[in-house]
Design an enzyme around this catalytic site. Sequence first.
Site, PDB file in Angstrom:
ATOM      1  N   LYS A  24       0.837  -1.215   0.000  1.00 43.74           N
ATOM      2  CA  LYS A  24       0.000   0.000   0.000  1.00 43.74           C
ATOM      3  C   LYS A  24       0.862   1.250   0.000  1.00 43.74           C
ATOM      4  O   LYS A  24       0.640   2.174  -0.786  1.00 43.74           O
ATOM      5  CB  LYS A  24      -0.890  -0.011   1.252  1.00 43.74           C
ATOM      6  CG  LYS A  24      -1.501   1.328   1.598  1.00 43.74           C
ATOM      7  CD  LYS A  24      -2.433   1.271   2.792  1.00 43.74           C
ATOM      8  CE  LYS A  24      -1.810   1.547   4.143  1.00 43.74           C
ATOM      9  NZ  LYS A  24      -1.436   2.939   4.428  1.00 43.74           N
ATOM     10  N   ASN A  25       1.866   1.261   0.900  1.00 40.78           N
ATOM     11  CA  ASN A  25       2.619   2.495   1.090  1.00 40.78           C
ATOM     12  C   ASN A  25       3.626   2.758  -0.026  1.00 40.78           C
ATOM     13  O   ASN A  25       4.218   3.834  -0.077  1.00 40.78           O
ATOM     14  CB  ASN A  25       3.277   2.508   2.474  1.00 40.78           C
ATOM     15  CG  ASN A  25       2.225   2.624   3.574  1.00 40.78           C
ATOM     16  OD1 ASN A  25       1.071   2.974   3.306  1.00 40.78           O
ATOM     17  ND2 ASN A  25       2.611   2.323   4.807  1.00 40.78           N
ATOM     18  N   CYS A 117      -5.320   7.278   9.713  1.00 37.90           N
ATOM     19  CA  CYS A 117      -5.357   6.622  11.019  1.00 37.90           C
ATOM     20  C   CYS A 117      -5.157   7.606  12.158  1.00 37.90           C
ATOM     21  O   CYS A 117      -4.302   8.483  12.076  1.00 37.90           O
ATOM     22  CB  CYS A 117      -4.267   5.558  11.082  1.00 37.90           C
ATOM     23  SG  CYS A 117      -4.750   4.041  10.282  1.00 37.90           S
ATOM     24  N   ARG A 122       0.271  13.888  14.063  1.00 35.73           N
ATOM     25  CA  ARG A 122       1.133  13.623  12.909  1.00 35.73           C
ATOM     26  C   ARG A 122       1.278  14.909  12.117  1.00 35.73           C
ATOM     27  O   ARG A 122       0.516  15.182  11.205  1.00 35.73           O
ATOM     28  CB  ARG A 122       0.556  12.509  12.032  1.00 35.73           C
ATOM     29  CG  ARG A 122       0.532  11.185  12.758  1.00 35.73           C
ATOM     30  CD  ARG A 122      -0.256  10.180  11.966  1.00 35.73           C
ATOM     31  NE  ARG A 122       0.514   9.608  10.885  1.00 35.73           N
ATOM     32  CZ  ARG A 122      -0.014   8.854   9.934  1.00 35.73           C
ATOM     33  NH1 ARG A 122      -1.306   8.618   9.928  1.00 35.73           N
ATOM     34  NH2 ARG A 122       0.749   8.346   8.993  1.00 35.73           N
ATOM     35  N   ASP A 309       4.855   0.259  12.150  1.00 34.67           N
ATOM     36  CA  ASP A 309       3.639  -0.391  11.658  1.00 34.67           C
ATOM     37  C   ASP A 309       3.526  -1.845  12.127  1.00 34.67           C
ATOM     38  O   ASP A 309       2.478  -2.466  11.959  1.00 34.67           O
ATOM     39  CB  ASP A 309       3.570  -0.325  10.126  1.00 34.67           C
ATOM     40  CG  ASP A 309       3.309   1.103   9.648  1.00 34.67           C
ATOM     41  OD1 ASP A 309       2.670   1.868  10.386  1.00 34.67           O
ATOM     42  OD2 ASP A 309       3.754   1.449   8.538  1.00 34.67           O
ATOM     43  N   ARG A 402      -8.997  -0.840   4.547  1.00 33.71           N
ATOM     44  CA  ARG A 402      -8.216   0.236   3.934  1.00 33.71           C
ATOM     45  C   ARG A 402      -6.861  -0.282   3.469  1.00 33.71           C
ATOM     46  O   ARG A 402      -6.304   0.242   2.504  1.00 33.71           O
ATOM     47  CB  ARG A 402      -7.980   1.367   4.949  1.00 33.71           C
ATOM     48  CG  ARG A 402      -9.191   2.243   5.197  1.00 33.71           C
ATOM     49  CD  ARG A 402      -8.814   3.432   6.071  1.00 33.71           C
ATOM     50  NE  ARG A 402      -7.469   3.864   5.731  1.00 33.71           N
ATOM     51  CZ  ARG A 402      -6.592   4.390   6.590  1.00 33.71           C
ATOM     52  NH1 ARG A 402      -6.926   4.564   7.836  1.00 33.71           N
ATOM     53  NH2 ARG A 402      -5.396   4.746   6.188  1.00 33.71           N
TER      54      ARG A 402
HETATM   55  C1  EPZ Z   1       4.147   6.824   6.750  1.00 35.14           C
HETATM   56  O1  EPZ Z   1       3.360   7.859   7.334  1.00 35.14           O
HETATM   57  C2  EPZ Z   1       3.225   5.650   6.544  1.00 35.14           C
HETATM   58  N1  EPZ Z   1       2.158   6.037   5.624  1.00 35.14           N
HETATM   59  C3  EPZ Z   1       2.672   5.159   7.888  1.00 35.14           C
HETATM   60  O2  EPZ Z   1       1.893   4.009   7.662  1.00 35.14           O
HETATM   61  C4  EPZ Z   1       3.844   4.795   8.785  1.00 35.14           C
HETATM   62  O3  EPZ Z   1       3.380   4.445  10.063  1.00 35.14           O
HETATM   63  C5  EPZ Z   1       4.820   5.966   8.901  1.00 35.14           C
HETATM   64  O4  EPZ Z   1       5.217   6.426   7.585  1.00 35.14           O
HETATM   65  C6  EPZ Z   1       6.110   5.624   9.653  1.00 35.14           C
HETATM   66  O5  EPZ Z   1       6.773   4.566   8.967  1.00 35.14           O
HETATM   67  C7  EPZ Z   1       2.364   6.012   4.306  1.00 35.14           C
HETATM   68  O6  EPZ Z   1       3.430   5.669   3.802  1.00 35.14           O
HETATM   69  C8  EPZ Z   1       1.213   6.386   3.431  1.00 35.14           C
HETATM   70  P1  EPZ Z   1       6.121  10.077   9.038  1.00 35.14           P
HETATM   71  P2  EPZ Z   1       3.889   9.356   7.455  1.00 35.14           P
HETATM   72  O7  EPZ Z   1       5.962  11.484   8.569  1.00 35.14           O
HETATM   73  O8  EPZ Z   1       4.736   9.673   6.278  1.00 35.14           O
HETATM   74  C9  EPZ Z   1       6.863  11.240  13.922  1.00 35.14           C
HETATM   75  C10 EPZ Z   1       0.011   2.629   7.807  1.00 35.14           C
HETATM   76  O9  EPZ Z   1      -0.533   2.028   8.760  1.00 35.14           O
HETATM   77  N2  EPZ Z   1       8.274  10.917  13.785  1.00 35.14           N
HETATM   78  O10 EPZ Z   1       7.293   9.301   8.563  1.00 35.14           O
HETATM   79  O11 EPZ Z   1       2.740  10.196   7.757  1.00 35.14           O
HETATM   80  C11 EPZ Z   1       6.511  12.426  13.135  1.00 35.14           C
HETATM   81  O12 EPZ Z   1       6.555  13.607  13.897  1.00 35.14           O
HETATM   82  C12 EPZ Z   1       0.511   4.067   8.002  1.00 35.14           C
HETATM   83  O13 EPZ Z   1       0.156   2.134   6.682  1.00 35.14           O
HETATM   84  C13 EPZ Z   1       9.076  10.941  14.887  1.00 35.14           C
HETATM   85  O14 EPZ Z   1       8.606  11.263  15.987  1.00 35.14           O
HETATM   86  O15 EPZ Z   1       4.808   9.257   8.720  1.00 35.14           O
HETATM   87  C14 EPZ Z   1       5.128  12.133  12.682  1.00 35.14           C
HETATM   88  O16 EPZ Z   1       4.188  12.600  13.610  1.00 35.14           O
HETATM   89  C15 EPZ Z   1       0.152   4.599   9.345  1.00 35.14           C
HETATM   90  N3  EPZ Z   1      10.378  10.630  14.765  1.00 35.14           N
HETATM   91  C16 EPZ Z   1       5.022  10.651  12.683  1.00 35.14           C
HETATM   92  O17 EPZ Z   1       6.124  10.169  13.379  1.00 35.14           O
HETATM   93  C17 EPZ Z   1      10.929  10.307  13.566  1.00 35.14           C
HETATM   94  O18 EPZ Z   1      12.131  10.028  13.489  1.00 35.14           O
HETATM   95  C18 EPZ Z   1       4.878  10.116  11.302  1.00 35.14           C
HETATM   96  O19 EPZ Z   1       6.113  10.032  10.605  1.00 35.14           O
HETATM   97  C19 EPZ Z   1      10.111  10.277  12.437  1.00 35.14           C
HETATM   98  C20 EPZ Z   1       8.783  10.577  12.581  1.00 35.14           C
END
Ligand code: EPZ
Length: 422
Positions: A24-25, A117, A122, A309, A402
Amino acid sequence: VPVAKFIIQGGHSLRGTVRSSGSKNAALPIIAATILIDGTVELGNVPNIADIRSLLEIIRGLGKSYEFDGDSLKISGSVSSCEPDRSLTSHLRASLLLMGPLVSKLGKAVVAYPGGCHIGHRPINAHLDALHSLGAKVEESDDWIRLSAKKLVGADLTLPEISVTGTENALLAAVLADGVTTIRLSATEPHVQDLVRFLVSAGADISGLGSHNLAVKGVGALKTPPKHRIIPDGIEAATFAIAAAVTNSNVTIEDIDFEYLAVVLKKFEEVNVNYHYDPEKNTLKIGKQSELKATREFKTGTHPAFPTDLQAPWAVLMTQAKGTSLIHDPMFEGRQGYIRELIRMGADATILDPHRVIITGPTPLIGTDITTLDLRAGATLIIAALVAAGTSTIDKVEIIDRGYENIEKKLQALGANIKRVE
Ligand code: EPZ
């Protein structure tokens, strides 16, 4: 969306072979990337899941057309609108990925604040920061973001943190910008790498694949790429592997994303999961288990560390392992709601703070009525229900739909007693 639930009769082992669907991602940003390409783009191994269908409807509304047949997807035409449908984008965080390509292609994008989610705060500052650095003017209201730029211009930019979709958005904006862009603190997840490979196959000039420093030299236009096969979904494969380990089953999983799963397999060794990875066939076999052991050190992180995840499935595994495990997810502060459901099923778990949980096992689980809270927690509660004695009912199955293709059919094929009731 029809309201559905799963009824699961647990306490049985599974047996057989299951194939991973496409990731998906990886598929989401690659579909967003087709906004930059006017010819027909062919993709293979595309998962037929609700998030993908939503994104396809959104880009259709922008002027594209598509044919989705089995796992093959053809996307053609050009975008003419810069304003994705708000009712569709508000359910999908991945709709953020439209900002970069739209402002690059049309000079403007108006995108509603996205849903997705509910797993914590975020922020989207990584996205906006990157697009601003490339010359986009950013205006925000309470419920939308408007971006505009006559022409994006390459820049040396540092993301505020390693963000997966933030990196993807920056890449999507930079490939057609004037000059060179450096993206520092890039995410290196295999799905980010799949996007890079796709863009390069369409003529983009990107170096640094797999590193935290990507360099993008802007090109005038992208061309029709050869058919691209989306990488397999490592999250799904690991979910099936953990379901097999925890139910003491013989299961083979086909089409493994080894780069994503290497750290999970290493952790399997530590907790004594009996597995065999065959690099030639690219299959992962889970066999009958002897005693599972607790994980003392467990912390999620950005790739190549243990993926956030998979935090929740790992917690179910630890309910059946001997000893006390600490589950630490520094990334998301809202991703532990499922723990309360596990406790109701009999798990010995204590939530220490928004990021840490302690689990002591093994404890038998007992089937009950459970509510799913987010995509990965939903799949996790299915695993818990498969372990639990008796019947469990899981509601809000549409959240699971989803991101998991035919999850109940795949489990039924392994002998699980799971039924969907509309
Ligand atoms: C991507 O979300 C994925 N979604 C998420 O998968 C996944 O959980 C996440 O990356 C982390 O691997 C897609 O690819 C569509 P982020 P994204 O910006 O890009 C904090 C699923 O279930 N953070 O990488 O939105 C940051 O502040 C979904 O398939 C840290 O604290 O995620 C942010 O709030 C859910 N420290 C949050 O994490 C870090 O070093 C999301 O991070 C990096 C990030």
